[in-house]
Design an enzyme around this catalytic site. Structure first.
Site, PDB file in Angstrom:
ATOM      1  N   LYS A 153       0.869  -1.190   0.000  1.00 36.31           N
ATOM      2  CA  LYS A 153       0.000   0.000   0.000  1.00 36.31           C
ATOM      3  C   LYS A 153       0.896   1.227   0.000  1.00 36.31           C
ATOM      4  O   LYS A 153       1.866   1.296   0.757  1.00 36.31           O
ATOM      5  CB  LYS A 153      -0.838  -0.035   1.297  1.00 36.31           C
ATOM      6  CG  LYS A 153      -1.848   1.063   1.409  1.00 36.31           C
ATOM      7  CD  LYS A 153      -3.191   0.625   0.852  1.00 36.31           C
ATOM      8  CE  LYS A 153      -4.153   1.777   0.667  1.00 36.31           C
ATOM      9  NZ  LYS A 153      -3.899   2.584  -0.544  1.00 36.31           N
ATOM     10  N   LYS A 186       5.410   2.576  -2.857  1.00 35.61           N
ATOM     11  CA  LYS A 186       5.260   3.986  -3.235  1.00 35.61           C
ATOM     12  C   LYS A 186       5.523   4.096  -4.728  1.00 35.61           C
ATOM     13  O   LYS A 186       6.270   3.299  -5.301  1.00 35.61           O
ATOM     14  CB  LYS A 186       6.274   4.853  -2.477  1.00 35.61           C
ATOM     15  CG  LYS A 186       5.831   6.281  -2.323  1.00 35.61           C
ATOM     16  CD  LYS A 186       4.834   6.401  -1.175  1.00 35.61           C
ATOM     17  CE  LYS A 186       4.389   7.804  -0.933  1.00 35.61           C
ATOM     18  NZ  LYS A 186       3.635   7.903   0.318  1.00 35.61           N
ATOM     19  N   SER A 227      -7.662   4.827   4.516  1.00 33.66           N
ATOM     20  CA  SER A 227      -7.540   4.223   3.177  1.00 33.66           C
ATOM     21  C   SER A 227      -7.846   2.725   3.257  1.00 33.66           C
ATOM     22  O   SER A 227      -8.496   2.149   2.378  1.00 33.66           O
ATOM     23  CB  SER A 227      -6.118   4.402   2.637  1.00 33.66           C
ATOM     24  OG  SER A 227      -6.024   5.586   1.892  1.00 33.66           O
TER      25      SER A 227
END
Ligand code: NAD
Length: 426
Positions: A80, A116, A360
């Site tokens: 994530k 990322k 999120s």
């Protein structure tokens, strides 16, 4: 991005952002006696992808952009992490930010690893059409990396709900399925979560209240300075002031302000909303030089703007008793021991700003279930998770007699170690 130039014998060595992450990882690993095998695994991201994105510009010319995605770890679940659009995006920065996400998700006890991504571009110099073509090209190029149970992007610097919507749409066209959970930070109409916008500032507020409890201080008896008045800083200032904390200092890249009597945050928000989202010209407090803000008199300091603002030079002058890091990497490694020796409690970024990724995660859960929660439900679940994460880090701080930063890394590493052991490294 380089953080500092350190002379090493005759050679000049650039300490990179990833090396800064590794310095903290090594300190925690040593204290908790982490196996050298696991340390070695975490020093090396699992996957690093760099792509070229040729885009038709409005002028009719083709321009080629560099796109990146690094998956640092998937030991606790799918990776994530956000996608940033900025001119200084590079392999090292993306790698460091991906590793931070691994530790942040583990501290917050989310079933995720870390990743990322980014595109080297200047989004402010591009038209909406160019940005849409670039975002769609990124989604196409990364179609084998991202996936609802593989790697789940989100917004970061220079991106927001609009870019997430384009990436989602392109990805769904490629796969032929409607899978909103493949990306988070979406507009509410496309499956975004209520509460996501304020979530990082809310996490800062909850961490501040938890720390104040440990310090036997009441919110109504303390003052705070908040650097940054964007998403994180403005929500943090508003939510802290709603809890009774007196906000005495605020600032953004255009101006900084201080008032011993306290600043009316509702007025400052209203002013910024009418003034291109910046504070310059605000009349509700005395304007001060921006470098004075972080060292001005207050009990709580919330750096919520950018990285590397607390340095070896200004750390000795900080007057706050508590620092809560809303931004990613606001404190340089050289400033850590100065803060620790001064007895300042510092709630580190990987804990303090994990409210955003926590909501999120809730967005992803709601998308998978196809069932949506109220804002009150989201906030209540967020606060509970954040309080548990704070306690776990606080306990390790006592157990290992260390700073909260190293305790947060230890908390994360303990969870990741379990994941690696249970899954097997090979
Ligand atoms: P933003 O762009 O909304 O706001 C940034 C703020 O910082 C603005 O008010 C800007 O004026 C200010 N700023 C920029 N340069 C400055 C300077 N030199 N001096 C003083 N202020 C300056 O960004 P954001 O989303 O609020 O992110 C802020 C930090 O929080 C970043 O480090 C980001 O990585 C981190 N973060 C954000 C989230 C999120 O959900 N938005 C989550 C986790 C971490």
């Amino acid at each position: 991005m380089s953080t500092k130039t350190v002379p090493l014998s005759a050679k000049v060595h650039e300490v990179t952002m990833f090396e800064s992450v590794l310095a903290r990882l090594d300190a925690a690993a040593k204290l908790m006696n982490l196996s050298s095998e696991l340390a070695q695994i975490l020093r090396n991201p699992q996957k690093q992808v760099k792509v070229s994105l040729p885009i038709m510009m409005d002028s009719g010319n083709i321009q080629v952009f560099e796109g990146y995605r690094t998956v640092h770890s998937t030991h606790l679940g799918p990776s994530k992490g956000g996608i940033r659009y900025a001119l200084d995006v590079n392999t090292d920065e993306v790698r460091a930010l991906a590793a931070w996400m691994t530790f942040k998700c583990a501290v917050a006890n989310l079933p995720y690893g870390g990743a990322k991504g980014g595109i080297k571009c200047d989004p402010r110099a591009m038209s909406v059409g160019e940005l849409e073509r670039l975002s769609r090209a990124y989604a196409k190029a990364m179609k084998d990396v991202i996936g609802i149970n593989k790697d789940i992007p989100a917004p970061d610097m220079g991106t927001g709900g609009r870019e997430m919507a384009w990436i989602l749409d392109e990805f769904n066209k490629i796969t032929g399925e409607d899978n909103p959970g493949v990306i988070t930070g979406k507009p509410i109409a496309l499956g975004g979560s209520l509460g996501r916008d304020a979530a990082t500032g809310r996490g800062v507020m909850v961490n501040t209240l938890e720390a104040l409890k440990k310090m036997n201080l009441k919110p109504i008896a303390v003052t705070a300075v908040v650097q940054g008045f964007g998403n994180v800083g403005s929500h943090a200032a508003r939510l802290l002031s709603e809890q009774g904390v007196k906000i005495v200092g605020i600032g953004d890249h255009t101006a900084s302000f201080y008032s011993e009597k306290g600043i009316n945050i509702a007025e400052a928000l209203e002013y910024a909303a009418q003034n291109g989202r910046v504070l310059k010209g605000f009349k509700g407090a005395t304007e001060i030089r921006s470098e004075e803000l972080l060292i001005s008199k207050c009990d709580v300091l919330v750096p919520a703007a950018l990285q590397n603002v607390i340095t070896e030079e200004n750390a000795p002058k900080i007057q706050a008793k508590l620092i809560v890091e809303g931004a990613n990497g606001p404190t340089m490694p050289e400033a850590d021991p100065i803060i620790h020796e001064k007895g300042i409690i510092c709630v580190p970024d990987i804990l303090a700003n994990s409210g955003g990724v926590t909501v999120s995660y809730f967005e992803w859960v709601q998308n998978k279930a196809g069932y949506y929660w109220t804002e009150q439900e989201v906030n209540a679940k967020h606060d509970e998770k954040m309080e548990l994460a704070f306690d776990a880090v606080w306990n390790n701080k006592g157990k290992y007699k260390t700073s909260m930063r190293i305790a947060a890394y230890i908390t994360a590493l303990q969870k990741i170690e379990q994941g690696v052991k249970l899954k097997g490294a090979y």
